[in-house]
Design a protein around this motif. Structure first.
Motif, PDB file in Angstrom:
ATOM      1  N   GLU A   1       0.744  -1.151   0.046  1.00  0.00           N
ATOM      2  CA  GLU A   1      -0.064  -0.051   0.014  1.00  0.00           C
ATOM      3  C   GLU A   1       0.798   1.138   0.166  1.00  0.00           C
ATOM      4  O   GLU A   1       0.738   2.241  -0.705  1.00  0.00           O
ATOM      5  CB  GLU A   1      -0.943  -0.006   1.142  1.00  0.00           C
ATOM      6  CG  GLU A   1      -2.035  -0.920   1.231  1.00  0.00           C
ATOM      7  CD  GLU A   1      -2.719  -1.263   2.238  1.00  0.00           C
ATOM      8  OE1 GLU A   1      -3.863  -1.671   2.372  1.00  0.00           O
ATOM      9  OE2 GLU A   1      -2.190  -1.010   3.468  1.00  0.00           O
ATOM     10  N   LEU A   2       1.956   1.217   0.771  1.00  0.00           N
ATOM     11  CA  LEU A   2       2.756   2.157   0.982  1.00  0.00           C
ATOM     12  C   LEU A   2       3.587   2.512  -0.534  1.00  0.00           C
ATOM     13  O   LEU A   2       3.290   3.757  -0.944  1.00  0.00           O
ATOM     14  CB  LEU A   2       3.854   2.133   1.798  1.00  0.00           C
ATOM     15  CG  LEU A   2       5.083   3.208   1.994  1.00  0.00           C
ATOM     16  CD1 LEU A   2       4.481   4.625   2.180  1.00  0.00           C
ATOM     17  CD2 LEU A   2       6.143   2.782   3.151  1.00  0.00           C
ATOM     18  N   LEU A   3       3.915   1.596  -1.221  1.00  0.00           N
ATOM     19  CA  LEU A   3       4.437   1.698  -2.447  1.00  0.00           C
ATOM     20  C   LEU A   3       3.578   2.319  -3.380  1.00  0.00           C
ATOM     21  O   LEU A   3       3.874   2.841  -4.413  1.00  0.00           O
ATOM     22  CB  LEU A   3       5.171   0.627  -2.669  1.00  0.00           C
ATOM     23  CG  LEU A   3       6.367   0.085  -1.980  1.00  0.00           C
ATOM     24  CD1 LEU A   3       7.146  -1.393  -2.446  1.00  0.00           C
ATOM     25  CD2 LEU A   3       7.511   1.036  -1.827  1.00  0.00           C
ATOM     26  N   GLU A   4       2.449   1.723  -3.456  1.00  0.00           N
ATOM     27  CA  GLU A   4       1.361   2.041  -4.370  1.00  0.00           C
ATOM     28  C   GLU A   4       1.169   3.584  -4.458  1.00  0.00           C
ATOM     29  O   GLU A   4       1.126   4.264  -5.481  1.00  0.00           O
ATOM     30  CB  GLU A   4       0.083   1.320  -4.200  1.00  0.00           C
ATOM     31  CG  GLU A   4      -1.111   1.741  -5.246  1.00  0.00           C
ATOM     32  CD  GLU A   4      -2.388   0.820  -5.078  1.00  0.00           C
ATOM     33  OE1 GLU A   4      -3.267   1.342  -4.633  1.00  0.00           O
ATOM     34  OE2 GLU A   4      -2.264  -0.381  -5.343  1.00  0.00           O
ATOM     35  N   ASP A   5       0.831   3.981  -3.081  1.00  0.00           N
ATOM     36  CA  ASP A   5       0.630   5.356  -2.979  1.00  0.00           C
ATOM     37  C   ASP A   5       1.719   6.324  -3.429  1.00  0.00           C
ATOM     38  O   ASP A   5       1.494   7.158  -3.962  1.00  0.00           O
ATOM     39  CB  ASP A   5       0.121   5.782  -1.457  1.00  0.00           C
ATOM     40  CG  ASP A   5      -0.914   5.155  -1.286  1.00  0.00           C
ATOM     41  OD1 ASP A   5      -1.709   4.717  -2.123  1.00  0.00           O
ATOM     42  OD2 ASP A   5      -1.353   5.189  -0.057  1.00  0.00           O
ATOM     43  N   VAL A   6       3.058   5.994  -3.115  1.00  0.00           N
ATOM     44  CA  VAL A   6       4.028   6.496  -3.530  1.00  0.00           C
ATOM     45  C   VAL A   6       4.330   6.747  -5.088  1.00  0.00           C
ATOM     46  O   VAL A   6       4.630   7.668  -5.833  1.00  0.00           O
ATOM     47  CB  VAL A   6       5.446   6.139  -2.913  1.00  0.00           C
ATOM     48  CG1 VAL A   6       6.857   6.625  -3.523  1.00  0.00           C
ATOM     49  CG2 VAL A   6       5.441   6.610  -1.183  1.00  0.00           C
ATOM     50  N   ALA A   7       4.013   5.520  -5.612  1.00  0.00           N
ATOM     51  CA  ALA A   7       3.878   5.539  -7.035  1.00  0.00           C
ATOM     52  C   ALA A   7       3.040   6.370  -7.615  1.00  0.00           C
ATOM     53  O   ALA A   7       3.247   7.174  -8.860  1.00  0.00           O
ATOM     54  CB  ALA A   7       3.638   3.979  -7.679  1.00  0.00           C
ATOM     55  N   PHE A   8       1.773   6.336  -7.002  1.00  0.00           N
ATOM     56  CA  PHE A   8       0.843   7.463  -7.406  1.00  0.00           C
ATOM     57  C   PHE A   8       1.175   8.787  -7.353  1.00  0.00           C
ATOM     58  O   PHE A   8       0.993   9.736  -8.373  1.00  0.00           O
ATOM     59  CB  PHE A   8      -0.556   7.068  -6.794  1.00  0.00           C
ATOM     60  CG  PHE A   8      -1.660   7.817  -7.318  1.00  0.00           C
ATOM     61  CD1 PHE A   8      -2.652   7.390  -8.196  1.00  0.00           C
ATOM     62  CD2 PHE A   8      -1.852   8.983  -6.526  1.00  0.00           C
ATOM     63  CE1 PHE A   8      -3.704   7.972  -8.816  1.00  0.00           C
ATOM     64  CE2 PHE A   8      -3.111   9.868  -7.072  1.00  0.00           C
ATOM     65  CZ  PHE A   8      -3.943   9.356  -8.108  1.00  0.00           C
ATOM     66  N   GLY A   9       1.541   9.249  -6.169  1.00  0.00           N
ATOM     67  CA  GLY A   9       2.083  10.486  -5.798  1.00  0.00           C
ATOM     68  C   GLY A   9       3.145  11.181  -6.279  1.00  0.00           C
ATOM     69  O   GLY A   9       3.474  12.344  -5.865  1.00  0.00           O
ATOM     70  N   ALA A  10       4.237  10.322  -6.417  1.00  0.00           N
ATOM     71  CA  ALA A  10       5.674  10.604  -6.729  1.00  0.00           C
ATOM     72  C   ALA A  10       6.160  10.043  -8.047  1.00  0.00           C
ATOM     73  O   ALA A  10       6.518  10.619  -8.835  1.00  0.00           O
ATOM     74  CB  ALA A  10       6.281  10.770  -5.590  1.00  0.00           C
ATOM     75  N   GLY A  11       5.979   8.992  -8.123  1.00  0.00           N
ATOM     76  CA  GLY A  11       6.632   8.178  -9.127  1.00  0.00           C
ATOM     77  C   GLY A  11       6.148   8.334 -10.617  1.00  0.00           C
ATOM     78  O   GLY A  11       6.792   8.354 -11.526  1.00  0.00           O
TER      79      GLY A  11
END
Length: 218
Positions: A103-113
């Motif tokens: 979940e953490l990595l998914e949100d970082v992918a969405f909001g930054a990556g």
């Protein structure tokens, strides 16, 4: 000369629409990239009704290939991208005792990556004087424990902007993350129009004395 082009990822009816309108007022053609055409089209229709040029596309910010497609398609349609505005963030109310790594990595992918493929698709058609603009948040420094991924996203994208600016300045393109140090509201100094005006000002500064990070305190 064709009109300059402003493209926003994470277009919505609040800050995204207000910022698009502010750039449209300055003569930019607007491209709204939203979760779906059905959600984004009414925003474009509103801008068109006000006398501005705007079009839309859908983009899945968790799909790198789709981000590249949507941004590249906008560049092909209009021949240039002068302002690439990265506006999205993911809100997930899960404490660190509940949050999973996935979940953490998914949100970082969405909001930054997702900024990476967007930039890479836009770069070939960004002229000198172009800008990469990122909507930042005080959550980067003071995250709320009830939704910790937002702070990670905003800290990550702010850091990424430093590298983007250092890389793109050789092409005459500069990048800036504007940190909004307050809660977005319907009106007042943290209302959409006021914050949009600050984002426009941050992106349209001259190169001399440029900084990759600015703060908006209302």
């Amino acid at each position: 000369m064709t009109a300059p082009v402003y493209i926003v990822l994470g277009a919505g009816p609040g800050l995204g629409l207000s910022t698009a309108r502010r750039f449209a007022e300055a003569g930019h053609r607007v491209v709204l990239l939203g979760q779906s055409v059905e959600r984004a089209q009414p925003l474009a229709d509103q801008l068109v009704a006000e006398g501005y040029a705007a079009d839309v596309d859908a983009v899945d910010l968790l799909d790198e290939a789709d981000v590249r497609r949507a941004v590249a398609a906008a560049g092909e349609r209009h021949g240039r991208i002068d302002v690439l505005h990265f506006n999205p963030s993911a809100w997930r109310e899960r404490t660190v005792l509940e949050l999973t790594v996935a979940e953490l990595l998914e949100d970082v992918a969405f909001g930054a990556g997702a900024l990476l493929p967007a930039l890479q698709a836009a770069a070939p058609v960004m002229p000198a004087g172009g800008r990469v603009l990122v909507t930042g948040s005080a959550a980067a420094d003071t995250p709320w424990s009830g939704a910790p991924t937002l702070g990670v996203q905003k800290a990550a994208v702010r850091n990424l902007v430093t590298s983007i600016d250092a890389t793109m300045k050789e092409r005459g393109v500069r990048a800036v993350a504007m940190q909004v140090n307050g809660m977005l509201a319907k009106e007042g100094p943290f209302g959409p129009d006021a914050v949009a005006a600050a984002l426009f000002a941050a992106a349209t500064r001259p190169d001399e004395g440029w900084t990759a990070h600015v703060s908006y305190n209302g």
